[in-house]
Design a protein around this motif. Structure first.
Motif, PDB file in Angstrom:
ATOM      1  N   TYR A 149      60.301  18.665  30.720  1.00 40.43           N
ATOM      2  CA  TYR A 149      59.233  19.666  30.707  1.00 40.43           C
ATOM      3  C   TYR A 149      59.029  20.138  29.280  1.00 40.43           C
ATOM      4  O   TYR A 149      59.883  19.960  28.422  1.00 40.43           O
ATOM      5  CB  TYR A 149      59.553  20.843  31.630  1.00 40.43           C
ATOM      6  CG  TYR A 149      60.786  21.629  31.242  1.00 40.43           C
ATOM      7  CD1 TYR A 149      60.715  22.696  30.343  1.00 40.43           C
ATOM      8  CD2 TYR A 149      62.031  21.320  31.784  1.00 40.43           C
ATOM      9  CE1 TYR A 149      61.837  23.414  29.987  1.00 40.43           C
ATOM     10  CE2 TYR A 149      63.163  22.038  31.436  1.00 40.43           C
ATOM     11  CZ  TYR A 149      63.058  23.084  30.540  1.00 40.43           C
ATOM     12  OH  TYR A 149      64.179  23.797  30.183  1.00 40.43           O
ATOM     13  N   TRP A 196      62.495  18.697  38.142  1.00 42.64           N
ATOM     14  CA  TRP A 196      61.383  18.742  37.201  1.00 42.64           C
ATOM     15  C   TRP A 196      61.942  18.495  35.802  1.00 42.64           C
ATOM     16  O   TRP A 196      62.530  19.388  35.178  1.00 42.64           O
ATOM     17  CB  TRP A 196      60.696  20.105  37.258  1.00 42.64           C
ATOM     18  CG  TRP A 196      59.937  20.343  38.518  1.00 42.64           C
ATOM     19  CD1 TRP A 196      58.627  20.065  38.758  1.00 42.64           C
ATOM     20  CD2 TRP A 196      60.447  20.934  39.724  1.00 42.64           C
ATOM     21  NE1 TRP A 196      58.294  20.432  40.036  1.00 42.64           N
ATOM     22  CE2 TRP A 196      59.381  20.965  40.654  1.00 42.64           C
ATOM     23  CE3 TRP A 196      61.700  21.423  40.107  1.00 42.64           C
ATOM     24  CZ2 TRP A 196      59.533  21.480  41.938  1.00 42.64           C
ATOM     25  CZ3 TRP A 196      61.855  21.924  41.385  1.00 42.64           C
ATOM     26  CH2 TRP A 196      60.792  21.956  42.289  1.00 42.64           C
ATOM     27  N   LEU A 216      54.483  25.098  35.076  1.00 44.45           N
ATOM     28  CA  LEU A 216      55.677  24.629  35.772  1.00 44.45           C
ATOM     29  C   LEU A 216      56.154  25.661  36.789  1.00 44.45           C
ATOM     30  O   LEU A 216      56.525  25.312  37.916  1.00 44.45           O
ATOM     31  CB  LEU A 216      56.787  24.337  34.759  1.00 44.45           C
ATOM     32  CG  LEU A 216      58.134  23.877  35.320  1.00 44.45           C
ATOM     33  CD1 LEU A 216      57.979  22.562  36.081  1.00 44.45           C
ATOM     34  CD2 LEU A 216      59.162  23.735  34.209  1.00 44.45           C
TER      35      LEU A 216
END
Length: 306
Positions: free
Chosen positions: A143, A140, A151
């Protein structure tokens, strides 16, 4: 000499420009630490309460069963590691410390005959493993700080699905979380924690209590359904909390790194200022020497200056 002075002045200007950038980033990081710490304090009681609730259900309902409570989970030897790193640079040793902790954990798991599976948060961690031809199972990056709760929810859904999956290619026997715990503005600790299988005595681990006393609950409709509802919230609360702690730790590491960089830039400014002054003094001394030498030469030859 003139060229040398120009070079020194150019370096002084460059160092002064970098000093302004570092100082600005230091002040921004310092202003964000308090807000990030406030978010940590707001989410920690909820995460602790969820853990205590799970402990109460498991303690007072001896017949309750859940896959996350099974201490003998072992089907394919895959152990998930959720690693939280920085998404940007200028953070000092922040990312290096947490990556080192993850590598030590992965090595320990491999020695036990298990297969580490990496779930990486942040560009620094993703770049580290991709550069070494060890791409993470899931990443991920990038962010945003304002989207950390969302998240955490997304990561919790993904790892929960893998933990409960019956496919041997994706199933996880264990889940570990590697992040940075924010203790104070000056102290942050990179640490690995096992989330699954859950050890009930871990509820108050940070508070120094060996075995907490759980309150009595009445479960409606039954303990198993309560446990099924609590487990996803448990993982999500832990992930969101450590994401917020890691962000606060990142700001603190950035502040320290930028303070050091500002001091180094100031040192460079003083160094080149001193060198420029020395070069200027040497140039003046050389001009005076040339004038005096010329006057001496004229007086020695018997000629008079007109």
């Amino acid at each position: 000499m003139g060229a040398q002075q120009r070079e020194y002045k150019k370096r002084i200007g460059s160092a002064q420009g970098m000093k302004k950038i570092f100082k600005a980033k230091e002040m921004v990081a310092a202003s964000r630490i308090a807000k990030a710490h406030a978010r940590v304090l707001a989410t920690t009681p909820y995460a602790d309460a969820i853990t205590r609730a799970i402990g109460a259900v498991a303690t007072h309902s001896g017949d309750v069963a859940h896959p996350f409570l099974d201490q003998e989970r072992s089907s394919n030897g895959r152990a998930g590691i959720v690693l939280i790193t920085a998404d940007r640079g200028m953070t000092g040793s922040y990312s290096h410390n947490v990556i080192r902790a993850a590598e030590e954990l992965a090595n320990a798991l491999q020695e036990e005959g298990k297969t580490p599976v990496l779930y990486v948060v942040g560009r620094k961690g993703e770049t580290y493993y991709r550069f070494r031809n060890r791409p993470p199972h899931e990443a991920w990056a990038p962010y945003h700080e304002g989207e950390l709760p969302e998240l955490g929810h997304e990561i919790a859904q993904r790892v929960t699905a893998d933990l409960l999956s019956e496919d041997p290619e994706t199933h996880l026997d264990e889940l570990y979380l590697v992040g940075t715990r924010f203790k104070t503005r000056f102290q942050q600790v990179a640490r690995a924690t096992r989330l699954v299988p859950i050890e009930v005595v871990d509820a108050d681990e940070d508070h120094g209590t060996a075995r907490p006393t759980y309150p009595l609950y009445e479960f409606t409709p039954d303990a198993e359904q309560v446990m099924d509802e609590l487990m996803p919230r448990y993982l999500e609360s832990k992930l969101v909390n450590i994401l917020l702690q890691s962000m606060a730790s990142e700001h603190a590491a950035t502040q320290r790194a930028m303070k050091t960089a500002t001091d180094n830039a100031e040192t460079q400014v003083k160094k080149f200022t001193r060198l420029a002054n020395s070069a200027r003094q040497a140039e003046i001394t050389q001009e005076i020497t040339e004038i005096v030498g010329g006057a001496d030469a004229l007086s020695g030859s018997g000629r008079k200056e007109r």
